[in-house]
Design an enzyme around this catalytic site. Structure first.
Site, PDB file in Angstrom:
ATOM      1  N   THR A 142      -3.275  -4.079 -10.563  1.00 21.61           N
ATOM      2  CA  THR A 142      -3.385  -3.899  -9.118  1.00 21.61           C
ATOM      3  C   THR A 142      -3.515  -5.237  -8.390  1.00 21.61           C
ATOM      4  O   THR A 142      -3.992  -6.220  -8.973  1.00 21.61           O
ATOM      5  CB  THR A 142      -4.639  -3.046  -8.809  1.00 21.61           C
ATOM      6  N   ASP A 143      -3.150  -5.245  -7.111  1.00 17.94           N
ATOM      7  CA  ASP A 143      -3.345  -6.459  -6.295  1.00 17.94           C
ATOM      8  C   ASP A 143      -4.823  -6.709  -5.991  1.00 17.94           C
ATOM      9  O   ASP A 143      -5.203  -7.794  -5.575  1.00 17.94           O
ATOM     10  CB  ASP A 143      -2.538  -6.382  -4.989  1.00 17.94           C
ATOM     11  N   GLU A 144      -5.678  -5.669  -6.216  1.00 16.20           N
ATOM     12  CA  GLU A 144      -7.097  -5.821  -5.849  1.00 16.20           C
ATOM     13  C   GLU A 144      -7.808  -6.881  -6.688  1.00 16.20           C
ATOM     14  O   GLU A 144      -8.872  -7.357  -6.302  1.00 16.20           O
ATOM     15  CB  GLU A 144      -7.829  -4.482  -5.968  1.00 16.20           C
TER      16      GLU A 144
ATOM     17  N   TYR B 203     -14.304  -1.393  -9.492  1.00 12.80           N
ATOM     18  CA  TYR B 203     -12.948  -1.040  -9.926  1.00 12.80           C
ATOM     19  C   TYR B 203     -12.110  -2.299 -10.156  1.00 12.80           C
ATOM     20  O   TYR B 203     -11.532  -2.487 -11.242  1.00 12.80           O
ATOM     21  CB  TYR B 203     -12.260  -0.133  -8.883  1.00 12.80           C
TER      22      TYR B 203
ATOM     23  N   LYS C 124     -10.425  -3.903 -13.593  1.00 12.89           N
ATOM     24  CA  LYS C 124      -8.985  -4.151 -13.768  1.00 12.89           C
ATOM     25  C   LYS C 124      -8.748  -5.638 -14.069  1.00 12.89           C
ATOM     26  O   LYS C 124      -7.916  -5.982 -14.919  1.00 12.89           O
ATOM     27  CB  LYS C 124      -8.198  -3.728 -12.513  1.00 12.89           C
TER      28      LYS C 124
HETATM   29  P1  NAD Z   1      -4.679   8.195 -11.186  1.00 12.69           P
HETATM   30  O1  NAD Z   1      -6.162   8.190 -11.055  1.00 12.69           O
HETATM   31  O2  NAD Z   1      -3.854   9.079 -10.316  1.00 12.69           O
HETATM   32  O3  NAD Z   1      -4.278   8.580 -12.700  1.00 12.69           O
HETATM   33  C1  NAD Z   1      -4.939   8.029 -13.792  1.00 12.69           C
HETATM   34  C2  NAD Z   1      -4.490   8.778 -15.040  1.00 12.69           C
HETATM   35  O4  NAD Z   1      -5.160   8.201 -16.165  1.00 12.69           O
HETATM   36  C3  NAD Z   1      -4.849  10.276 -15.026  1.00 12.69           C
HETATM   37  O5  NAD Z   1      -3.780  11.040 -15.498  1.00 12.69           O
HETATM   38  C4  NAD Z   1      -6.049  10.353 -15.968  1.00 12.69           C
HETATM   39  O6  NAD Z   1      -6.155  11.614 -16.608  1.00 12.69           O
HETATM   40  C5  NAD Z   1      -5.746   9.228 -16.947  1.00 12.69           C
HETATM   41  N1  NAD Z   1      -6.964   8.707 -17.562  1.00 12.69           N
HETATM   42  C6  NAD Z   1      -8.100   8.309 -16.944  1.00 12.69           C
HETATM   43  N2  NAD Z   1      -9.018   7.940 -17.857  1.00 12.69           N
HETATM   44  C7  NAD Z   1      -8.441   8.084 -19.079  1.00 12.69           C
HETATM   45  C8  NAD Z   1      -8.873   7.857 -20.403  1.00 12.69           C
HETATM   46  N3  NAD Z   1     -10.117   7.427 -20.663  1.00 12.69           N
HETATM   47  N4  NAD Z   1      -8.010   8.085 -21.420  1.00 12.69           N
HETATM   48  C9  NAD Z   1      -6.748   8.545 -21.173  1.00 12.69           C
HETATM   49  N5  NAD Z   1      -6.300   8.811 -19.926  1.00 12.69           N
HETATM   50  C10 NAD Z   1      -7.128   8.580 -18.887  1.00 12.69           C
HETATM   51  O7  NAD Z   1      -4.241   6.677 -11.072  1.00 12.69           O
HETATM   52  P2  NAD Z   1      -2.942   6.030 -10.372  1.00 12.69           P
HETATM   53  O8  NAD Z   1      -3.226   5.840  -8.937  1.00 12.69           O
HETATM   54  O9  NAD Z   1      -1.747   6.747 -10.815  1.00 12.69           O
HETATM   55  O10 NAD Z   1      -2.973   4.587 -11.061  1.00 12.69           O
HETATM   56  C11 NAD Z   1      -2.329   4.353 -12.305  1.00 12.69           C
HETATM   57  C12 NAD Z   1      -2.491   2.904 -12.695  1.00 12.69           C
HETATM   58  O11 NAD Z   1      -1.884   2.075 -11.710  1.00 12.69           O
HETATM   59  C13 NAD Z   1      -3.942   2.441 -12.807  1.00 12.69           C
HETATM   60  O12 NAD Z   1      -4.029   1.554 -13.892  1.00 12.69           O
HETATM   61  C14 NAD Z   1      -4.200   1.727 -11.499  1.00 12.69           C
HETATM   62  O13 NAD Z   1      -5.177   0.731 -11.659  1.00 12.69           O
HETATM   63  C15 NAD Z   1      -2.834   1.130 -11.212  1.00 12.69           C
HETATM   64  N6  NAD Z   1      -2.504   0.918  -9.779  1.00 12.69           N
HETATM   65  C16 NAD Z   1      -2.660   1.934  -8.874  1.00 12.69           C
HETATM   66  C17 NAD Z   1      -2.271   1.727  -7.558  1.00 12.69           C
HETATM   67  C18 NAD Z   1      -2.375   2.821  -6.521  1.00 12.69           C
HETATM   68  O14 NAD Z   1      -2.110   2.564  -5.348  1.00 12.69           O
HETATM   69  N7  NAD Z   1      -2.715   4.043  -6.875  1.00 12.69           N
HETATM   70  C19 NAD Z   1      -1.729   0.486  -7.159  1.00 12.69           C
HETATM   71  C20 NAD Z   1      -1.613  -0.523  -8.134  1.00 12.69           C
HETATM   72  C21 NAD Z   1      -1.978  -0.295  -9.438  1.00 12.69           C
HETATM   73  O1  DAU Z   2      -4.218  -1.986  -3.732  1.00 16.01           O
HETATM   74  C1  DAU Z   2      -3.999  -1.155  -4.827  1.00 16.01           C
HETATM   75  C2  DAU Z   2      -5.113  -0.143  -4.949  1.00 16.01           C
HETATM   76  O2  DAU Z   2      -4.919   0.804  -3.902  1.00 16.01           O
HETATM   77  C3  DAU Z   2      -5.150   0.549  -6.301  1.00 16.01           C
HETATM   78  O3  DAU Z   2      -5.419  -0.399  -7.306  1.00 16.01           O
HETATM   79  C4  DAU Z   2      -6.204   1.659  -6.317  1.00 16.01           C
HETATM   80  O4  DAU Z   2      -6.158   2.352  -7.555  1.00 16.01           O
HETATM   81  C5  DAU Z   2      -5.905   2.613  -5.183  1.00 16.01           C
HETATM   82  O5  DAU Z   2      -6.896   3.619  -5.130  1.00 16.01           O
HETATM   83  C6  DAU Z   2      -5.827   1.876  -3.849  1.00 16.01           C
HETATM   84  O6  DAU Z   2      -7.149   1.387  -3.466  1.00 16.01           O
HETATM   85  P1  DAU Z   2      -7.670   1.463  -1.949  1.00 16.01           P
HETATM   86  O7  DAU Z   2      -9.146   1.400  -1.979  1.00 16.01           O
HETATM   87  O8  DAU Z   2      -6.940   0.490  -1.093  1.00 16.01           O
HETATM   88  O9  DAU Z   2      -7.136   2.958  -1.567  1.00 16.01           O
HETATM   89  P2  DAU Z   2      -7.834   4.137  -0.755  1.00 16.01           P
HETATM   90  O10 DAU Z   2      -6.779   5.164  -0.487  1.00 16.01           O
HETATM   91  O11 DAU Z   2      -9.102   4.583  -1.376  1.00 16.01           O
HETATM   92  O12 DAU Z   2      -8.192   3.446   0.630  1.00 16.01           O
HETATM   93  C7  DAU Z   2      -7.187   2.857   1.441  1.00 16.01           C
HETATM   94  C8  DAU Z   2      -7.885   2.255   2.651  1.00 16.01           C
HETATM   95  O13 DAU Z   2      -8.406   3.334   3.458  1.00 16.01           O
HETATM   96  C9  DAU Z   2      -9.075   1.389   2.320  1.00 16.01           C
HETATM   97  O14 DAU Z   2      -9.131   0.320   3.252  1.00 16.01           O
HETATM   98  C10 DAU Z   2     -10.277   2.311   2.503  1.00 16.01           C
HETATM   99  C11 DAU Z   2      -9.823   3.237   3.607  1.00 16.01           C
HETATM  100  N1  DAU Z   2     -10.344   4.620   3.563  1.00 16.01           N
HETATM  101  C12 DAU Z   2     -10.244   5.302   2.390  1.00 16.01           C
HETATM  102  C13 DAU Z   2     -10.696   6.607   2.288  1.00 16.01           C
HETATM  103  C14 DAU Z   2     -10.616   7.353   0.984  1.00 16.01           C
HETATM  104  C15 DAU Z   2     -10.859   5.218   4.699  1.00 16.01           C
HETATM  105  O15 DAU Z   2     -10.915   4.594   5.772  1.00 16.01           O
HETATM  106  N2  DAU Z   2     -11.299   6.496   4.617  1.00 16.01           N
HETATM  107  C16 DAU Z   2     -11.263   7.219   3.452  1.00 16.01           C
HETATM  108  O16 DAU Z   2     -11.723   8.389   3.447  1.00 16.01           O
END
Ligand code: NAD
Ligand code: DAU
Length: 352
Positions: A133-135, A158, A162
């Site tokens: 992730t970019d975080e 988190y 990562k």
């Molecule tokens: P998500 O939470 O939707 O899915 C996570 C998946 O991992 C689920 O299917 C869950 O069952 C599985 N999982 C969790 N713990 C596990 C364990 N202990 N063993 C096996 N499986 C397990 O997550 P996502 O948003 O699809 O993110 C996927 C990946 O991409 C993550 O590594 C996250 O850090 C990264 N990522 C997410 C975002 C985003 O915006 N969502 C952006 C950049 C990177």
């Molecule tokens: O940048 C990549 C990341 O983006 C991934 O690595 C994470 O897995 C993914 O969850 C996401 O993280 P964020 O914290 O940016 O996503 P989230 O949707 O939780 O929040 C987006 C923005 O909105 C953040 O600034 C927090 C804000 N927010 C979020 C929620 C859930 C609100 O204002 N209200 C809310 O209820």
């Protein structure tokens, strides 16, 4: 493209399911094994359209279980791993950091140890692709972008977990010679996004006339990418990156949370046939997230110049497509919000 057996971890989750679908459909000669523990975020309904394909299979496994992961490598002999399984929600990490250490750090190291053992002597014939992730880069002020050279500076449990897993992946490349690749992507949006995250949570609340909670003043900036563009970037990087490389993935699409939610409200009013302005009235400012990063923004120049990847969708179009998906997948939404899916799974597997 030669045959390959690829384990995709986290394939039942949001991004993982799009990556699994892409690989199953694009590469009929690959065997794709979806390895997932099916936590609250994992949902096999995300993969209904590919579950009967001959090149797809599912293995229920927890990456925290080192013995089981070792057995799975021995049995399936994967050529490569694309690792997405993780605890992914920042707010949950603030409540329970240790769960993030266990899955994101120890789970990743368990996979790396299995790769180190089972691929020994032929590391050049295998690839470990770690999705991050970019975080990990921390927070930007109003100016600047994250490049692949930006120093890590995570702020949430988190992002700290990562960052740690990224370091372990690179350490296994440098120390043992395992072929690793890491990509760091910005915020994804699209179908199958679990409704704890901002966009799907807001769609669900608007539909049900519930308040839309905006943390702080809504001025935090996120850089949004359509999930299928992320899956395509992973495909391109998996097949073309040199060993040990890192790529940032993003499409220069920055939005403050409040502007994004106002756009979403407009789309929802139109789709739900509500008078313009109805949904915006649901916006409710609530207490800010602890340690809330101000701004993320990716510089994707390396990926664009070296591997020719570009995002395919404009945000307005992608957001409308996303809303359409949620409105026509009420059953999916009801199941994940009511917990019915979890109950179903316990019933289905309790005696196996
Ligand atoms: P998500 O939470 O939707 O899915 C996570 C998946 O991992 C689920 O299917 C869950 O069952 C599985 N999982 C969790 N713990 C596990 C364990 N202990 N063993 C096996 N499986 C397990 O997550 P996502 O948003 O699809 O993110 C996927 C990946 O991409 C993550 O590594 C996250 O850090 C990264 N990522 C997410 C975002 C985003 O915006 N969502 C952006 C950049 C990177
Ligand atoms: O940048 C990549 C990341 O983006 C991934 O690595 C994470 O897995 C993914 O969850 C996401 O993280 P964020 O914290 O940016 O996503 P989230 O949707 O939780 O929040 C987006 C923005 O909105 C953040 O600034 C927090 C804000 N927010 C979020 C929620 C859930 C609100 O204002 N209200 C809310 O209820």
């Amino acid at each position: 493209m030669s045959n390959k057996k690829i384990i995709i971890t986290g394939g039942a989750g949001f991004i993982g399911s799009h990556v699994v679908r892409r690989f199953v459909n694009q590469y009929p000669n690959y065997d794709i094994i979806n390895l997932d523990a099916l936590t609250y975020a994992g949902n096999l309904a995300n993969l209904k359209d590919v579950e009967d394909k001959p090149n797809y299979s599912f293995v229920k496994a927890d990456i925290r279980d080192a013995v089981l992961i070792d057995e799975i490598f021995a049995t399936h002999k994967p050529d490569a791993v694309i690792h997405l399984a993780a605890e992914s929600h920042v707010d949950r990490s603030i409540e329970d950091p240790l769960a993030f250490v266990q899955t994101n750090v120890i789970g990743t190291v368990n996979l790396l140890n299995a790769a180190r053992k089972h691929w020994k002597g032929e590391y050049d014939k295998h690839r470990f692709y770690h999705v991050s992730t970019d975080e990990v880069y921390g927070a930007l002020g109003k100016e600047g972008f994250f490049t692949e050279k930006t120093a890590y500076d995570p702020h949430s449990p988190y992002s700290a977990s990562k960052a740690s897993s990224d370091h372990f992946v690179r350490a296994y490349h440098d120390t043992y010679g395992i072929d690793t690749v890491v990509s760091n992507c910005s915020n994804n949006y699209g179908a199958n996004h679990f409704p704890e995250k901002l966009i799907p949570l807001s769609i669900n609340n608007i539909q049900n006339n519930k308040p839309i909670p905006i943390y702080g003043k809504g001025e935090n900036v996120r850089d949004w990418l359509w999930v299928e563009d992320h899956a395509r970037a992973i495909d391109v990087i998996f097949h073309n990156a040199k060993t040990g490389e890192t790529f940032n993935i993003g499409g220069h699409n920055e939005w403050t949370n409040i502007d994004l939610i106002k756009l979403l409200c407009k789309i929802m009013d139109k789709k739900l046939d509500r008078e313009a302005g109805t949904s915006e009235k649901l916006i409710t400012y609530v207490q800010d997230r602890a340690g809330h990063d101000l701004r993320y923004a990716i510089d994707p120049t390396k990926l664009q110049n070296e591997l020719g990847w570009k995002p395919s969708l404009q945000f307005e179009e992608g957001l409308e497509k996303t809303v359409d998906w949620y409105l026509s997948n009420q059953e999916w939404l009801n199941n994940v919000t009511s917990g019915a899916y979890q109950k179903y799974y316990e019933n289905q597997y309790q005696n196996r």
